[in-house]
Design a protein around this motif. Structure first.
Motif, PDB file in Angstrom:
ATOM      1  N   UNK A 174      18.651  49.176  78.750  1.00 41.61           N
ATOM      2  CA  UNK A 174      19.302  48.818  77.277  1.00 41.61           C
ATOM      3  C   UNK A 174      18.823  50.081  76.270  1.00 41.61           C
ATOM      4  N   UNK A 175      19.697  50.509  75.646  1.00 46.13           N
ATOM      5  CA  UNK A 175      19.703  51.434  74.613  1.00 46.13           C
ATOM      6  C   UNK A 175      19.763  51.072  73.243  1.00 46.13           C
ATOM      7  N   UNK A 176      18.460  51.121  72.444  1.00 45.97           N
ATOM      8  CA  UNK A 176      18.498  51.057  71.059  1.00 45.97           C
ATOM      9  C   UNK A 176      18.646  52.261  70.404  1.00 45.97           C
ATOM     10  N   UNK A 177      19.627  51.994  69.490  1.00 47.32           N
ATOM     11  CA  UNK A 177      20.159  53.218  68.547  1.00 47.32           C
ATOM     12  C   UNK A 177      19.994  53.192  67.213  1.00 47.32           C
ATOM     13  N   UNK A 178      19.518  53.959  66.534  1.00 45.59           N
ATOM     14  CA  UNK A 178      19.483  53.679  65.015  1.00 45.59           C
ATOM     15  C   UNK A 178      20.842  54.164  64.367  1.00 45.59           C
ATOM     16  N   UNK A 179      21.488  53.575  63.565  1.00 48.36           N
ATOM     17  CA  UNK A 179      22.509  54.111  62.685  1.00 48.36           C
ATOM     18  C   UNK A 179      22.406  54.218  61.238  1.00 48.36           C
ATOM     19  N   UNK A 180      20.981  54.453  60.999  1.00 50.85           N
ATOM     20  CA  UNK A 180      20.700  54.510  59.738  1.00 50.85           C
ATOM     21  C   UNK A 180      19.329  54.075  59.237  1.00 50.85           C
ATOM     22  N   UNK A 181      18.684  53.115  60.209  1.00 50.29           N
ATOM     23  CA  UNK A 181      17.392  52.494  59.961  1.00 50.29           C
ATOM     24  C   UNK A 181      16.575  53.623  60.487  1.00 50.29           C
ATOM     25  N   UNK A 182      15.046  53.697  59.812  1.00 45.93           N
ATOM     26  CA  UNK A 182      14.191  54.565  60.582  1.00 45.93           C
ATOM     27  C   UNK A 182      12.792  53.449  60.884  1.00 45.93           C
ATOM     28  N   UNK A 183      12.704  53.491  62.141  1.00 41.24           N
ATOM     29  CA  UNK A 183      11.837  52.560  62.787  1.00 41.24           C
ATOM     30  C   UNK A 183      10.553  53.209  63.706  1.00 41.24           C
ATOM     31  N   UNK A 184       9.386  53.147  63.235  1.00 44.07           N
ATOM     32  CA  UNK A 184       8.368  53.811  64.038  1.00 44.07           C
ATOM     33  C   UNK A 184       7.377  52.677  64.433  1.00 44.07           C
ATOM     34  N   UNK A 185       7.062  52.970  65.725  1.00 50.11           N
ATOM     35  CA  UNK A 185       6.004  51.783  66.268  1.00 50.11           C
ATOM     36  C   UNK A 185       5.715  51.994  67.477  1.00 50.11           C
ATOM     37  N   UNK A 186       5.395  50.719  68.092  1.00 46.95           N
ATOM     38  CA  UNK A 186       4.947  50.523  69.627  1.00 46.95           C
ATOM     39  C   UNK A 186       5.888  49.509  70.248  1.00 46.95           C
ATOM     40  N   UNK A 187       6.559  49.495  71.439  1.00 45.17           N
ATOM     41  CA  UNK A 187       7.104  48.528  71.840  1.00 45.17           C
ATOM     42  C   UNK A 187       6.798  48.491  73.639  1.00 45.17           C
ATOM     43  N   UNK A 204      16.844  55.345  71.947  1.00 45.03           N
ATOM     44  CA  UNK A 204      15.713  55.406  73.228  1.00 45.03           C
ATOM     45  C   UNK A 204      16.068  54.228  73.879  1.00 45.03           C
ATOM     46  N   UNK A 205      15.853  54.545  75.438  1.00 43.90           N
ATOM     47  CA  UNK A 205      16.703  53.655  76.474  1.00 43.90           C
ATOM     48  C   UNK A 205      15.121  53.082  77.180  1.00 43.90           C
ATOM     49  N   UNK A 206      15.158  51.746  77.401  1.00 45.29           N
ATOM     50  CA  UNK A 206      14.332  50.621  77.921  1.00 45.29           C
ATOM     51  C   UNK A 206      14.729  50.324  78.999  1.00 45.29           C
ATOM     52  N   UNK A 207      13.925  50.281  80.434  1.00 51.82           N
ATOM     53  CA  UNK A 207      14.321  49.650  81.411  1.00 51.82           C
ATOM     54  C   UNK A 207      14.500  48.083  81.032  1.00 51.82           C
ATOM     55  N   UNK A 208      15.167  47.303  81.981  1.00 57.68           N
ATOM     56  CA  UNK A 208      15.521  45.693  81.784  1.00 57.68           C
ATOM     57  C   UNK A 208      15.426  45.009  82.986  1.00 57.68           C
ATOM     58  N   UNK A 209      14.256  44.636  83.250  1.00 57.82           N
ATOM     59  CA  UNK A 209      14.605  43.675  84.744  1.00 57.82           C
ATOM     60  C   UNK A 209      14.896  42.270  84.359  1.00 57.82           C
ATOM     61  N   UNK A 210      15.673  41.460  85.167  1.00 58.06           N
ATOM     62  CA  UNK A 210      15.779  40.348  84.721  1.00 58.06           C
ATOM     63  C   UNK A 210      15.757  39.266  86.305  1.00 58.06           C
ATOM     64  N   UNK A 211      15.744  38.153  86.085  1.00 58.07           N
ATOM     65  CA  UNK A 211      15.458  37.370  87.347  1.00 58.07           C
ATOM     66  C   UNK A 211      16.790  36.294  87.630  1.00 58.07           C
ATOM     67  N   UNK A 212      17.213  35.922  88.957  1.00 57.12           N
ATOM     68  CA  UNK A 212      18.089  34.912  88.970  1.00 57.12           C
ATOM     69  C   UNK A 212      17.363  33.774  89.558  1.00 57.12           C
ATOM     70  N   UNK A 213      16.187  33.516  88.965  1.00 59.03           N
ATOM     71  CA  UNK A 213      15.404  32.477  89.638  1.00 59.03           C
ATOM     72  C   UNK A 213      15.277  31.520  88.350  1.00 59.03           C
ATOM     73  N   UNK A 214      15.744  30.243  88.450  1.00 58.01           N
ATOM     74  CA  UNK A 214      15.661  29.116  87.529  1.00 58.01           C
ATOM     75  C   UNK A 214      14.247  29.033  86.793  1.00 58.01           C
ATOM     76  N   UNK A 215      14.430  28.982  85.637  1.00 61.74           N
ATOM     77  CA  UNK A 215      12.977  28.800  84.647  1.00 61.74           C
ATOM     78  C   UNK A 215      12.433  27.310  84.972  1.00 61.74           C
ATOM     79  N   UNK A 216      13.255  26.518  85.116  1.00 64.29           N
ATOM     80  CA  UNK A 216      12.900  25.275  85.574  1.00 64.29           C
ATOM     81  C   UNK A 216      12.918  24.859  87.218  1.00 64.29           C
ATOM     82  N   UNK A 217      11.754  25.243  87.777  1.00 67.35           N
ATOM     83  CA  UNK A 217      11.651  24.871  88.958  1.00 67.35           C
ATOM     84  C   UNK A 217      11.732  26.289  89.973  1.00 67.35           C
ATOM     85  N   UNK A 218      11.928  27.217  89.537  1.00 65.98           N
ATOM     86  CA  UNK A 218      11.923  28.588  90.193  1.00 65.98           C
ATOM     87  C   UNK A 218      12.514  29.009  91.305  1.00 65.98           C
ATOM     88  N   UNK A 219      13.656  27.934  91.455  1.00 61.99           N
ATOM     89  CA  UNK A 219      14.656  28.143  92.914  1.00 61.99           C
ATOM     90  C   UNK A 219      15.901  29.118  92.186  1.00 61.99           C
TER      91      UNK A 219
END
Length: 182
Positions: free
Chosen positions: A83-96, A132-147
């Protein structure tokens, strides 16, 4: 010393958010995320929650994403994007965290929550026109049960929490992006 304290605090908040998202049986977790002129995200969705609890529009920030159109149920059950987060006017500084929280939903309901993370924070310094670009890993495992999730069409959503240097955390969200599970 102040920077060390600020980074430690940011990492603790990121850990707490990741832990709340991954905790089985916990239906909701709250955050104190807000921005001046933007909407609040007061709830991090858990398994079975409506994904619209995650949506927010923050003036001056946008998120775009790139995810594979398909993911398979075999193997480790994960998929990777960015994912890419882009500022179109806001100024944000911090940690993620260097990796976005990725949710999978079907018919508006969360069916897979973010994977656990064990990472150090990274500096975020966005001003108008900067991305700023961030990696984004997801899962195809059910959150209820894990299958594995049943075959079908799903939607991917992502969130980045920026622990600002000069104010409360900001949650930037994006999605939906289509995902077919086969």
């Amino acid at each position: 010393m102040t920077r060390l304290f600020r980074n430690t605090t940011a990492l603790a908040l990121a850990f707490a958010l990741a832990t709340a998202c991954a905790a089985p049986g916990d239906r909701t977790a709250t955050t104190q995320s807000s921005t001046a002129g933007g909407d609040k995200v007061e709830q991090v969705p858990a398994c079975g929650d409506r994904i619209d609890a995650l949506s927010s529009r923050i003036d001056g920030l946008s998120m775009t994403g790139e995810f594979p159109p398909r993911a398979t149920r075999d193997g480790d059950g994960t998929f990777a994007g960015a994912v890419t987060v882009t500022s179109t006017g806001a100024e944000i500084a911090g940690v993620a965290t260097p990796e976005a929280d990725v949710y999978v939903a079907k018919a508006g309901e969360v069916v897979a929550v973010p994977l656990p993370k064990d990472s150090l924070g990274q500096a975020v310094n966005l001003r108008s026109g900067v991305s700023q670009v961030f990696t984004a890993r997801g899962t195809v495992r059910q959150c209820s049960g894990g299958g594995p999730l049943p075959q079908g069409k799903y939607e991917v959503f992502a969130a980045i929490v920026v622990n600002r240097d000069d104010g409360p955390p900001v949650v930037v969200t994006g999605g939906p992006w289509p995902l077919e599970v086969s």
